[in-house]
Design a protein around this motif. Structure first.
Motif, short mmCIF file in Angstrom:
data_model
loop_
_atom_site.label_atom_id
_atom_site.label_comp_id
_atom_site.label_asym_id
_atom_site.label_seq_id
_atom_site.Cartn_x
_atom_site.Cartn_y
_atom_site.Cartn_z
N SER A 92 29.85 40.05 36.41
CA SER A 92 31.13 40.42 35.22
C SER A 92 29.87 41.89 34.93
O SER A 92 29.80 42.60 35.05
N HIS A 93 28.31 41.74 34.40
CA HIS A 93 27.55 42.53 34.76
C HIS A 93 27.17 42.99 34.92
O HIS A 93 27.17 44.63 34.80
N PHE A 94 27.13 42.90 36.53
CA PHE A 94 26.35 43.52 37.40
C PHE A 94 27.85 45.14 37.91
O PHE A 94 27.13 45.48 37.69
N LEU A 95 28.43 44.19 37.61
CA LEU A 95 29.55 45.69 38.33
C LEU A 95 29.71 46.81 36.72
O LEU A 95 30.01 47.51 37.25
N GLU A 96 29.34 46.17 35.57
CA GLU A 96 29.03 46.87 34.32
C GLU A 96 28.22 47.62 34.96
O GLU A 96 28.56 48.81 34.40
N HIS A 97 26.90 47.85 35.55
CA HIS A 97 25.51 48.12 35.57
C HIS A 97 25.81 49.07 36.94
O HIS A 97 26.01 50.51 36.33
N MET A 98 26.70 49.04 37.65
CA MET A 98 26.44 50.05 38.72
C MET A 98 28.11 50.72 38.72
O MET A 98 27.79 52.03 39.69
N ALA A 99 28.79 50.43 38.03
CA ALA A 99 29.54 51.36 37.09
C ALA A 99 29.39 52.81 36.62
O ALA A 99 29.74 54.40 36.69
N PHE A 100 27.82 53.07 36.39
CA PHE A 100 27.03 54.36 35.84
C PHE A 100 26.15 54.54 37.10
O PHE A 100 25.54 55.50 36.65
N LYS A 101 26.32 54.65 38.08
CA LYS A 101 25.15 54.20 39.03
C LYS A 101 26.18 55.50 40.62
O LYS A 101 25.28 55.11 41.59
N GLY A 102 26.79 56.49 40.43
CA GLY A 102 27.28 56.97 40.95
C GLY A 102 28.79 57.02 41.09
O GLY A 102 29.17 56.24 41.49
N ARG A 150 18.00 49.26 43.59
CA ARG A 150 17.86 49.10 42.20
C ARG A 150 18.14 48.46 41.00
O ARG A 150 17.37 48.06 41.10
N GLU A 151 19.86 48.53 41.02
CA GLU A 151 20.30 48.75 39.96
C GLU A 151 19.83 46.10 40.37
O GLU A 151 19.65 46.14 39.02
N ARG A 152 19.93 45.66 41.07
CA ARG A 152 20.00 44.42 41.38
C ARG A 152 18.40 43.93 40.83
O ARG A 152 18.41 43.21 39.95
N GLU A 153 17.09 44.87 40.92
CA GLU A 153 15.30 44.90 40.31
C GLU A 153 15.72 45.08 38.74
O GLU A 153 15.28 43.98 37.83
N VAL A 154 16.03 45.69 38.38
CA VAL A 154 16.60 46.25 36.90
C VAL A 154 17.38 45.07 36.58
O VAL A 154 16.89 44.38 35.29
N ILE A 185 16.60 40.01 33.06
CA ILE A 185 17.01 38.59 33.00
C ILE A 185 15.37 37.65 32.59
O ILE A 185 14.95 37.10 32.09
N LEU A 186 14.45 38.03 33.49
CA LEU A 186 12.83 37.97 32.75
C LEU A 186 12.54 38.28 31.24
O LEU A 186 11.72 37.88 30.71
N GLU A 233 18.32 33.63 40.90
CA GLU A 233 19.28 33.12 41.93
C GLU A 233 20.61 33.56 42.70
O GLU A 233 21.40 33.88 43.58
N THR A 234 21.64 33.43 41.32
CA THR A 234 22.88 34.40 41.78
C THR A 234 22.68 35.64 41.64
O THR A 234 23.81 36.05 42.62
N LEU A 235 21.77 36.50 41.00
CA LEU A 235 21.62 37.65 41.64
C LEU A 235 21.11 38.38 42.33
O LEU A 235 21.61 38.72 43.13
N SER A 236 20.63 37.25 43.06
CA SER A 236 20.36 37.69 44.26
C SER A 236 21.49 37.69 45.66
O SER A 236 20.99 38.28 47.39
N SER A 237 21.99 36.33 45.44
CA SER A 237 23.17 36.56 45.72
C SER A 237 24.34 37.29 46.76
O SER A 237 25.41 37.43 47.57
N ILE A 238 24.15 38.40 45.16
CA ILE A 238 25.74 39.26 45.32
C ILE A 238 26.05 40.29 45.99
O ILE A 238 24.52 41.27 46.27
#
Length: 415
Positions: A45-55, A118-122, A127-128, A161-166
């Motif tokens: 859900s959070h990843f999707l929110e980020h990607m909405a601003f990526k073009g 790129r956003e996955r790494e952001v 998280i870190l 771990e879950t982030l890397s699987s999306i």
């Protein structure tokens, strides 16, 4: 009272015209958050929110922010455990641009693969960063203990771990199966004409087709005691009890008790733990209310050698609370809550947010005067009775600091 329009596809539009301001705020709220996620894609859900601003098909990521900031506007979004919100605030004449950009990122996002990676790494860095913020990550540990092995207990950001699987395909599938119009509210407040706004929003979002969605699993409070060890200067401490849902008749009574115990500088926690004993710089109470459950909690941070004393003094403060609460404390807490509500009416974003949340949670709008009346009607006996019920529920306790304290805390909490 704001103006409300429900489209045939289930989407609700609410407009709160305020002619005395120079701005307009708009939010697209979706009743989807962490608790709606499958375990293997926690954080989507959070990843999707980020990607909405990526073009989108018409704007690059840079153009999205440049266009809104070129007119002095503000745009952002956030994800919680039950909702995701996309928001913009602009000068009144720029409202059409804000609407166009928000509709564009929600209807035409392309999820470009290079932007996605790129956003996955952001987000991984986000998280870190939370792991390095003890007064942040301790709340995730607390939530996990409150609702173990449940979506409601998972972190909003997900895990590495879950982030890397999306994947981008999973993002598209998640959006197409969760972002149903009946789960959405578009809320506008500011110096706008309701009829014009209704027309523009309807034109932008009537293309959405509604579909059935699954309800999230019911939250089940479990609790327990856990001590996490990390070499930091202070120990973070959280104590919780089963609370009430956002729809519970005692919701406002819970808010009064929260304010009384730890909602300001005159609260019992602040006066006793900080002012009288000097045990902590930061200490407060809060209640998290979800659609079907809730948590009543107290927070504090102190030196490792003073943690057990902080726990003992906090528990002592809670003992006998149901008989020691005074009429003056209740009235002061009620006044604080009512003042906060009335002050919030001076913010266009605050008014837009409040209307959206009311519709998503209660499926109706409530006048501020009606909320004020409910708070005013709360009595000393109501608060005493509620405190007796809440504070005798099963406890949850989490610490994060340089020393393991689980056994010592277990003994203190049994006393």
């Amino acid at each position: 009272m704001p103006n409300l329009l429900a489209l045939s596809n289930g989407l609700k539009i609410v407009v709160d015209p305020i002619k005395t301001v120079e701005t307009a705020s708009i939010g697209v709220w979706v009743k989807i958050g962490t608790r709606n996620e499958p375990a293997h894609v926690n954080g989507i859900s959070h990843f999707l929110e980020h990607m909405a601003f990526k073009g989108t098909s018409t704007r690059s990521a840079q153009q999205i922010v440049e266009e809104i900031e070129a007119v002095g506007g503000y745009i952002n979004a956030f994800t919680s455990r039950e909702m995701t919100a996309y928001q913009a605030r602009v000068l009144k004449d720029n409202f059409p641009l804000a609407l166009d950009i928000l509709s564009d990122i929600l209807l035409n996002s392309i999820f470009d693969e290079s932007e996605f990676q790129r956003e996955r790494e952001v987000i991984h860095q986000e998280i870190l960063e939370s792991y390095d913020a003890p007064d942040d990550i301790v709340f995730d540990y607390f939530q996990e203990l409150l609702f173990p092995n449940q979506p409601l207990g998972k972190p909003v950001l997900g895990t590495p771990e879950t982030l890397s699987s999306i994947t981008t395909d999973e993002l598209r599938k998640y959006m197409s199966t969760k972002y149903a119009p009946h789960n959405m509210v578009i809320s506008i407040a500011g110096n706008v004409d309701p009829d014009t706004v209704f027309h523009k929003v309807q034109n932008a979002f009537s293309c959405l087709n509604d579909f059935d969605t699954c309800l999230p699993d019911k939250g089940c409070y479990k609790g327990g005691i856990r001590s996490y060890v990390k070499p930091i200067e202070q120990t973070q401490w959280l104590l919780g009890f089963p609370g009430v849902s956002s729809c519970d008749p005692d919701f406002y009574t819970s808010a009064v008790l929260t304010t009384l115990i730890g909602g300001g500088m005159s609260s019992r926690l602040f006066q006793e733990i900080r002012e009288n004993l000097g045990l902590a710089y930061s200490t407060y109470a809060y209640h998290s209310c979800y659609q079907d459950t809730g948590v009543f909690a107290l927070y504090g941070s102190t030196s490792p050698e003073k943690t057990l004393e902080l726990a003992q003094k906090t528990l002592h403060l809670l003992k006998g609370l149901s008989t020691s609460i005074t009429y003056q404390e209740v009235e002061r807490s009620k006044t604080q809550l009512k003042a906060g509500i009335l002050m919030g009416l001076e913010s266009t974003t605050g008014r837009a947010d409040r209307a959206a949340q009311q519709l998503l949670i209660h499926e109706k709008l409530t006048n501020s005067s009606d909320i004020i009346a409910k708070i005013t009607a709360i009595t000393l006996d109501d608060v005493r009775t509620f405190s007796e019920k809440i504070l005798h529920g099963p406890m949850t306790c989490v610490t994060l600091g340089p020393m393991p304290l689980q056994d010592e805390l277990a003994k203190i909490l049994k006393m």
